[in-house]
Design a protein around this motif. Structure first.
Motif, PDB file in Angstrom:
ATOM      1  N   ARG A 264       5.204   0.554  -8.218  1.00  0.00           N
ATOM      2  CA  ARG A 264       4.680   0.384  -6.871  1.00  0.00           C
ATOM      3  C   ARG A 264       3.592  -0.668  -6.871  1.00  0.00           C
ATOM      4  O   ARG A 264       2.894  -0.881  -7.869  1.00  0.00           O
ATOM      5  CB  ARG A 264       4.127   1.706  -6.340  1.00  0.00           C
ATOM      6  N   THR A 267      -1.903  -3.335  -2.234  1.00  0.00           N
ATOM      7  CA  THR A 267      -2.528  -4.556  -1.735  1.00  0.00           C
ATOM      8  C   THR A 267      -3.766  -4.193  -0.917  1.00  0.00           C
ATOM      9  O   THR A 267      -3.883  -3.080  -0.385  1.00  0.00           O
ATOM     10  CB  THR A 267      -1.565  -5.364  -0.862  1.00  0.00           C
ATOM     11  N   ARG A 269      -4.397  -5.290   1.905  1.00  0.00           N
ATOM     12  CA  ARG A 269      -4.048  -5.227   3.327  1.00  0.00           C
ATOM     13  C   ARG A 269      -3.631  -3.817   3.736  1.00  0.00           C
ATOM     14  O   ARG A 269      -3.419  -3.542   4.920  1.00  0.00           O
ATOM     15  CB  ARG A 269      -2.933  -6.213   3.630  1.00  0.00           C
ATOM     16  N   ASP A 271      -1.054  -1.909   1.859  1.00  0.00           N
ATOM     17  CA  ASP A 271       0.176  -1.438   1.251  1.00  0.00           C
ATOM     18  C   ASP A 271      -0.155  -0.540   0.061  1.00  0.00           C
ATOM     19  O   ASP A 271      -0.671  -0.996  -0.954  1.00  0.00           O
ATOM     20  CB  ASP A 271       1.039  -2.609   0.774  1.00  0.00           C
ATOM     21  N   GLY A 272       0.160   0.750   0.220  1.00  0.00           N
ATOM     22  CA  GLY A 272      -0.048   1.713  -0.859  1.00  0.00           C
ATOM     23  C   GLY A 272      -1.468   2.228  -0.954  1.00  0.00           C
ATOM     24  O   GLY A 272      -1.731   3.139  -1.736  1.00  0.00           O
ATOM     25  N   ASP A 303      -5.069 -12.282   2.221  1.00  0.00           N
ATOM     26  CA  ASP A 303      -4.156 -11.573   1.323  1.00  0.00           C
ATOM     27  C   ASP A 303      -4.759 -11.317  -0.054  1.00  0.00           C
ATOM     28  O   ASP A 303      -4.043 -10.921  -0.980  1.00  0.00           O
ATOM     29  CB  ASP A 303      -2.847 -12.366   1.176  1.00  0.00           C
TER      30      ASP A 303
END
Length: 329
Positions: A264, A267, A269, A271-272, A303
């Motif tokens: 997995r 990030t 931002r 994600d996860g 990012d």
């Protein structure tokens, strides 16, 4: 006619008591022969009346009492000149003016200065040479990374082709390849980050103490971190005319996506990562670094998360990362 010289002689004889000459004066003017005979007779009478050795006059009184300052010649003989053993009567004295002077020494032009004679006797070829102090071992290039603080928790190598002088110089540049977590675990950096030694140590401590616990809390161990940027000699935000970036001196690190053991990806931002996990990550970064720039800061860090060690006054650090439900500060 009697000459004046004869009269003087006659008077001298009379003063010496020669009465016979007065009784029978000579006709010294008659003939030359008679004059010569008279002179011889007078000389004989004078020689018979004068003593053979005339006594010396007595010494002056001051000469008898005054001590002599010059030692007797028998005790301190003077130098004997060649051909003047004379005073002993062997050879006649040679005047000093007749002794030839030695030839004049030619001028020393163009010759090297005389070297002083050695005072020590040269050592024998068989004698052992004195032991020299051991040379100080200089660190090899491969040992440069070992000088970093916290090197026991990192896998680093010396960075090559990185200037150490000039506008984009890096102090003790190293290549950070991985951070060691415990004895049998590591978090790999991909690609390896080229950083100043102090920056590498700060990143390694941040990853080990803060990022790993946050990532592991999602359910799988953290295994790798993507490096968005590290050493890069460029202006800020790659804008021409801007001030030099902290990346140009190895003081900045850009954190990209993080990979877990179950493949997995996490990030910044979201994600996860939950909002709470990102808040913890932001707080830890702003606590350790003088500059933190993330999404919502300036449009150039949407990012990735930029952190650097640019020195700043206390309380003047930059911590900008906009999270859902809050502002960027």
């Amino acid at each position: 006619m009697i000459k004046l010289r004869d009269l003087v002689l006659t008077a001298a004889l009379a003063g010496c008591g020669l009465s016979s000459l007065n009784a029978a004066p000579l006709d010294l003017a008659s003939k030359p022969e008679k004059r010569k005979a008279g002179q011889s007779l007078i000389a004989g009478q004078v020689a018979g009346r004068l003593p053979a050795t005339a006594p010396l006059p007595p010494p002056r009184p001051h000469q008898e009492t005054a001590p002599s300052s010059v030692p007797p010649s028998a005790e301190t003989p003077g130098p004997v000149l060649p051909g003047n053993a004379a005073r002993g009567g062997a050879s006649p004295a040679v005047p000093l003016a007749n002794i030839p002077a030695p030839p004049r020494r030619p001028p020393q032009i163009g010759l090297p200065p005389a070297q002083p004679a050695p005072t020590d006797t040269p050592a024998s070829a068989d004698a052992p040479s004195p032991a020299l102090p051991p040379a100080v071992e200089q660190p090899a290039v491969t040992d440069l990374a070992k000088a970093c603080d916290g090197v026991a928790q990192m896998i680093v190598k010396p960075a090559v082709r990185v200037p150490v002088a000039g506008a984009c110089a890096v102090e003790r540049p190293v290549q950070l390849e991985a951070i060691l977590i415990g004895e049998n675990r590591r978090v790999t950096l991909s690609p390896p980050a080229v950083l100043a030694c102090a920056t590498a140590a700060a990143i390694a401590a941040w990853v080990r103490d803060d990022i790993v616990p946050i990532a592991d809390a999602t359910g799988s161990p953290l295994t790798a971190i993507a490096v968005a940027d590290s050493y890069n000699c460029r202006p800020r935000n790659r804008q021409a005319g801007a001030k030099p970036s902290a990346h140009g001196n190895g003081l900045a690190f850009d954190l990209g996506p993080m990979t877990l053991a179950n493949k997995r990806s996490l990030t910044i931002r979201g994600d996860g990562l939950t909002v709470n996990a990102r808040q913890l990550l932001k707080a830890s970064a702003c606590n350790r670094f003088g500059t933190v720039l993330g999404p919502g800061s300036d449009g150039y860090h949407e990012d990735h998360l930029h952190v650097d060690l640019i020195p700043r006054r206390p309380g003047r650090g930059i911590c900008q990362w906009t999270l859902p439900g809050g502002d960027k500060k």
